[in-house]
Design an enzyme around this catalytic site. Structure first.
Site, PDB file in Angstrom:
ATOM      1  N   ARG A  31       0.826  -1.209   0.000  1.00 49.62           N
ATOM      2  CA  ARG A  31       0.000   0.000   0.000  1.00 49.62           C
ATOM      3  C   ARG A  31       0.861   1.260   0.000  1.00 49.62           C
ATOM      4  O   ARG A  31       0.393   2.331  -0.401  1.00 49.62           O
ATOM      5  CB  ARG A  31      -0.991  -0.034   1.171  1.00 49.62           C
ATOM      6  CG  ARG A  31      -2.106  -1.070   0.956  1.00 49.62           C
ATOM      7  CD  ARG A  31      -3.021  -1.162   2.152  1.00 49.62           C
ATOM      8  NE  ARG A  31      -2.354  -1.644   3.346  1.00 49.62           N
ATOM      9  CZ  ARG A  31      -2.164  -2.935   3.663  1.00 49.62           C
ATOM     10  NH1 ARG A  31      -2.616  -3.871   2.840  1.00 49.62           N
ATOM     11  NH2 ARG A  31      -1.553  -3.286   4.764  1.00 49.62           N
TER      12      ARG A  31
ATOM     13  N   GLU B  75       6.515 -10.734  14.886  1.00 40.90           N
ATOM     14  CA  GLU B  75       6.192 -11.374  16.153  1.00 40.90           C
ATOM     15  C   GLU B  75       6.489 -12.882  16.115  1.00 40.90           C
ATOM     16  O   GLU B  75       7.087 -13.431  17.025  1.00 40.90           O
ATOM     17  CB  GLU B  75       4.718 -11.121  16.497  1.00 40.90           C
ATOM     18  CG  GLU B  75       4.452 -11.285  17.970  1.00 40.90           C
ATOM     19  CD  GLU B  75       3.023 -10.904  18.313  1.00 40.90           C
ATOM     20  OE1 GLU B  75       2.318 -10.366  17.455  1.00 40.90           O
ATOM     21  OE2 GLU B  75       2.627 -11.182  19.463  1.00 40.90           O
TER      22      GLU B  75
HETATM   23  P1  AMP Z   1       5.263  -2.910  11.246  1.00 44.55           P
HETATM   24  O1  AMP Z   1       6.529  -3.417  10.631  1.00 44.55           O
HETATM   25  O2  AMP Z   1       4.806  -3.745  12.419  1.00 44.55           O
HETATM   26  O3  AMP Z   1       5.324  -1.437  11.563  1.00 44.55           O
HETATM   27  O4  AMP Z   1       4.110  -3.114  10.170  1.00 44.55           O
HETATM   28  C1  AMP Z   1       3.957  -2.226   9.125  1.00 44.55           C
HETATM   29  C2  AMP Z   1       3.493  -2.891   7.866  1.00 44.55           C
HETATM   30  O5  AMP Z   1       2.496  -3.876   8.107  1.00 44.55           O
HETATM   31  C3  AMP Z   1       2.876  -1.858   6.948  1.00 44.55           C
HETATM   32  O6  AMP Z   1       3.405  -2.054   5.649  1.00 44.55           O
HETATM   33  C4  AMP Z   1       1.387  -2.097   7.020  1.00 44.55           C
HETATM   34  O7  AMP Z   1       0.837  -2.088   5.730  1.00 44.55           O
HETATM   35  C5  AMP Z   1       1.205  -3.446   7.698  1.00 44.55           C
HETATM   36  N1  AMP Z   1       0.364  -3.415   8.904  1.00 44.55           N
HETATM   37  C6  AMP Z   1       0.773  -3.662  10.176  1.00 44.55           C
HETATM   38  N2  AMP Z   1      -0.235  -3.619  11.044  1.00 44.55           N
HETATM   39  C7  AMP Z   1      -1.336  -3.299  10.311  1.00 44.55           C
HETATM   40  C8  AMP Z   1      -2.732  -3.084  10.645  1.00 44.55           C
HETATM   41  N3  AMP Z   1      -3.186  -3.202  11.905  1.00 44.55           N
HETATM   42  N4  AMP Z   1      -3.581  -2.774   9.647  1.00 44.55           N
HETATM   43  C9  AMP Z   1      -3.121  -2.658   8.373  1.00 44.55           C
HETATM   44  N5  AMP Z   1      -1.849  -2.859   7.996  1.00 44.55           N
HETATM   45  C10 AMP Z   1      -0.951  -3.172   8.954  1.00 44.55           C
END
Ligand code: AMP
Length: 174
Positions: free
Chosen positions: A61, A98
């Protein structure tokens, strides 16, 4: 139009893709012409006139929003992709999720040293993806001029993993 108004276009989907995750679905925002334009303008706003050479967008996205932000800034767009999708020589970074491990890649020649790059993604959650992406950009010798996210899940404290880079966020959820 306001950020509060914009937030109505983000729909919460419980237990997707796995139980316990509240997925922030931005498809209604992308599908609405006024919401899409408002979001892109607001994400780009701090960087207008800031001599940005490239927006780097995170799979997937971050490609949609990032390409539109690049168009607004009059600069180029570089994709940061999931492992194995790019055809030429790449630089890569692995990071822990995780329950798993993830690897992202970028073309090794995407930036010249000193290029000013703004990172774009839809959601800043734990910050692992964004932190690895910033490391990739820095590896090439480019300068990080900013990091912009439509949404921040504040309770996960992802911004802590971005070091000195203060994220530009439109919608924050605690
Ligand atoms: P992080 O590495 O945990 O910050 O996760 C970020 C990536 O995961 C981004 O590219 C988001 O598109 C996706 N992502 C993580 N959590 C969500 C969520 N609750 N809703 C939508 N997309 C998420």
């Amino acid at each position: 139009m306001s950020l509060e108004w914009l937030g109505e276009f983000v729909h919460d989907v419980p237990d997707f893709p796995t139980p316990g995750v509240l997925f922030k679905d931005i498809s209604p925002l992308l599908a609405d012409p006024d919401a899409l334009r408002f979001a892109v303008e607001a994400m780009a706003e701090p960087y207008v006139g800031g001599d940005v050479d490239h927006v780097a967008g995170i799979d997937a996205r971050g490609f949609i929003l990032g390409a539109a932000v690049a168009y607004r800034l009059g600069c180029g767009f570089v994709p940061i992709r999931k492992f194995g999708k790019l055809p030429r020589a790449t630089v890569s970074r692995s990071y822990d999720l995780e329950y798993a491990n993830n690897t992202i890649e970028m073309h090794a020649d995407a930036f010249a040293p000193g290029d000013r790059v703004v990172l774009v993604d839809d959601v800043l959650a734990t910050g692992g993806t964004a932190a690895a992406s910033l490391e990739l950009v820095a590896d090439t010798g480019a300068d990080v001029a900013g990091a912009a996210f439509l949404i921040e899940l504040g309770f996960l404290d992802g911004r802590k993993r971005l070091g000195t880079h203060v994220p530009h966020v439109l919608l924050s959820y605690d």
